[in-house]
Design a protein around this motif. Structure first.
Motif, PDB file in Angstrom:
ATOM      1  N   TYR A 201       0.812  -1.213   0.000  1.00 31.61           N
ATOM      2  CA  TYR A 201       0.000   0.000   0.000  1.00 31.61           C
ATOM      3  C   TYR A 201       0.851   1.272   0.000  1.00 31.61           C
ATOM      4  O   TYR A 201       0.635   2.180  -0.808  1.00 31.61           O
ATOM      5  N   ASN A 202       1.788   1.354   0.896  1.00 32.32           N
ATOM      6  CA  ASN A 202       2.562   2.583   1.048  1.00 32.32           C
ATOM      7  C   ASN A 202       3.348   2.903  -0.209  1.00 32.32           C
ATOM      8  O   ASN A 202       3.309   4.040  -0.714  1.00 32.32           O
ATOM      9  N   THR A 203       4.054   1.911  -0.725  1.00 37.08           N
ATOM     10  CA  THR A 203       4.880   2.122  -1.917  1.00 37.08           C
ATOM     11  C   THR A 203       4.040   2.520  -3.117  1.00 37.08           C
ATOM     12  O   THR A 203       4.421   3.418  -3.889  1.00 37.08           O
ATOM     13  N   ALA A 204       2.884   1.864  -3.286  1.00 40.34           N
ATOM     14  CA  ALA A 204       2.015   2.158  -4.424  1.00 40.34           C
ATOM     15  C   ALA A 204       1.501   3.590  -4.374  1.00 40.34           C
ATOM     16  O   ALA A 204       1.424   4.274  -5.406  1.00 40.34           O
ATOM     17  N   MET A 205       1.153   4.073  -3.185  1.00 37.71           N
ATOM     18  CA  MET A 205       0.682   5.452  -3.044  1.00 37.71           C
ATOM     19  C   MET A 205       1.829   6.443  -3.214  1.00 37.71           C
ATOM     20  O   MET A 205       1.697   7.465  -3.895  1.00 37.71           O
ATOM     21  N   GLU A 206       2.957   6.154  -2.622  1.00 31.62           N
ATOM     22  CA  GLU A 206       4.097   7.065  -2.674  1.00 31.62           C
ATOM     23  C   GLU A 206       4.627   7.234  -4.096  1.00 31.62           C
ATOM     24  O   GLU A 206       4.991   8.347  -4.508  1.00 31.62           O
ATOM     25  N   ARG A 207       4.652   6.153  -4.854  1.00 28.03           N
ATOM     26  CA  ARG A 207       5.202   6.193  -6.208  1.00 28.03           C
ATOM     27  C   ARG A 207       4.169   6.566  -7.263  1.00 28.03           C
ATOM     28  O   ARG A 207       4.485   6.642  -8.451  1.00 28.03           O
ATOM     29  N   GLY A 208       2.917   6.771  -6.834  1.00 24.33           N
ATOM     30  CA  GLY A 208       1.885   7.161  -7.778  1.00 24.33           C
ATOM     31  C   GLY A 208       1.411   6.031  -8.659  1.00 24.33           C
ATOM     32  O   GLY A 208       0.826   6.261  -9.725  1.00 24.33           O
ATOM     33  N   GLN A 209       1.633   4.783  -8.234  1.00 23.06           N
ATOM     34  CA  GLN A 209       1.154   3.641  -9.001  1.00 23.06           C
ATOM     35  C   GLN A 209      -0.365   3.547  -8.960  1.00 23.06           C
ATOM     36  O   GLN A 209      -0.983   2.983  -9.857  1.00 23.06           O
TER      37      GLN A 209
END
Length: 337
Positions: A201-209
């Motif tokens: 979740y965090n990575t997907a939101m942070e990277r704009g995925q």
């Protein structure tokens, strides 16, 4: 000589008799130690509401009341077994019991992927036959349904976004991620759905995925979404989807008095959890606003559309994934007349 032999046989016979009396029977030997139930959660151990609370208020209490006859051994969270593998782990006996969101194992227990859409509280489900009906479904999959791992009121799930929304058209084209439980919602709202593990979740939101995702505020907090999210959309929707299944073969080996104890304590825990969770929900939302995240309270008309579309989309998607009569039957079971 004869007397010595006779004395020897008497001593041997007495020795054998003593050994026979003192040796534990198979049943006694098997019950000499506590029955251990190994538990794993989908939620991280740091999650106060979804991990620590059930350990303290249910498992520790059962362990105390069982007085050494039964021990629920909490092994940990996703670091022990990935959340999407928990259902299979319970079914095949790798672990004995787990807290698992329904979407993570709906392929093993057809129909349970919609229990978060129930119109009834957990207390009502134990009175109106829903609990027993769900139990029969679980048994067919080799599991015993102990109850709702999180017996919440409606509004448990929320949408976390990095783009502002106010009206229906604003949702169109949004890239939305989460478990399969939410794909129907995403599509009905006009978004584009993708599957994400909670750990992503965090990575997907942070990277704009993704532009946003649906989750509980507790999982969102545990994975640090307050630092990568701009908006939280209100109202929330649905109940928690977390169930607490037990491996059926292991459950059947537990003495009846201890099974009754676990069932009774589970029912009591469900009744106490709902008001506790509502209080905690507001406190956790405040963590987001304290971090600078903006709450978007949709207008009454937009909110009505949002919740209705989310729910209808979830039912439609469930029917697509499981053709036949199981989903219509579940909708009838879980909907107030």
């Amino acid at each position: 000589m004869k007397r010595e032999r006779m004395l020897l046989w008497v001593v041997v016979a007495l020795g054998l008799a003593y050994a026979y009396v003192m040796a534990p029977s198979p049943a006694r030997a098997q019950g000499s130690g506590p029955i251990t139930l190994n538990f794993v959660s989908f939620a991280p151990a740091a999650n106060v509401v979804e991990f620590q609370h059930i350990k303290k208020e249910l498992f520790d209490r059962v362990n105390q009341l069982a007085k050494g006859k039964l021990v629920i051994n909490v092994k940990g969270g996703p670091e022990v077994i990935p959340p999407f593998n928990l259902g299979a782990a319970v079914k095949n006996g790798t672990i004995d019991m787990a807290c698992i969101p329904n979407a993570f194992f709906e392929d093993l227990v057809p129909g349970v992927g919609v229990t978060h859409l129930s119109s009834f509280t957990a207390v009502e489900e134990r009175k109106n036959g829903v609990f027993e009906a769900l139990g029969e479904i679980y048994k067919k999959a080799g599991m015993f349904y102990l109850g709702r791992g999180q017996a919440t009121e409606h509004g448990y799930f929320m949408m976390f976004l990095n783009k502002p929304v106010e009206k229906q058209s604003d949702f169109k084209g949004l890239r939305l991620g989460g478990s399969t439980s939410f794909h129907g919602q995403f599509k009905e709202l006009g978004g584009v759905a993708s599957t994400l593990q909670t750990t992503e979740y965090n990575t997907a939101m942070e990277r704009g995925q993704v532009d946003g995702l649906t989750s509980s505020v507790y999982i969102a907090t545990a994975y640090g979404l307050q630092s990568v999210t701009k908006y939280v959309i209100l109202p929330g929707f649905w109940r928690s989807s977390v169930a607490l299944p037990v491996n059926l073969a292991k459950w059947n080996k537990i003495p009846s008095d201890l099974r009754k104890l676990m069932i009774s304590e589970m029912a009591a825990y469900e009744a106490k959890f709902a008001p506790y969770e509502l209080e905690q929900r507001n406190l956790f939302i405040k963590r987001f606003t304290d971090a600078g995240v903006k709450l978007i309270n949709l207008s009454p008309d937009a909110a009505r559309w949002f919740v209705t579309a989310s729910t209808e989309g979830a039912w439609k998607y469930a029917q697509e994934r499981q053709p036949g009569d199981i989903i219509p039957k579940m909708r009838q079971l879980l909907t107030k007349k």
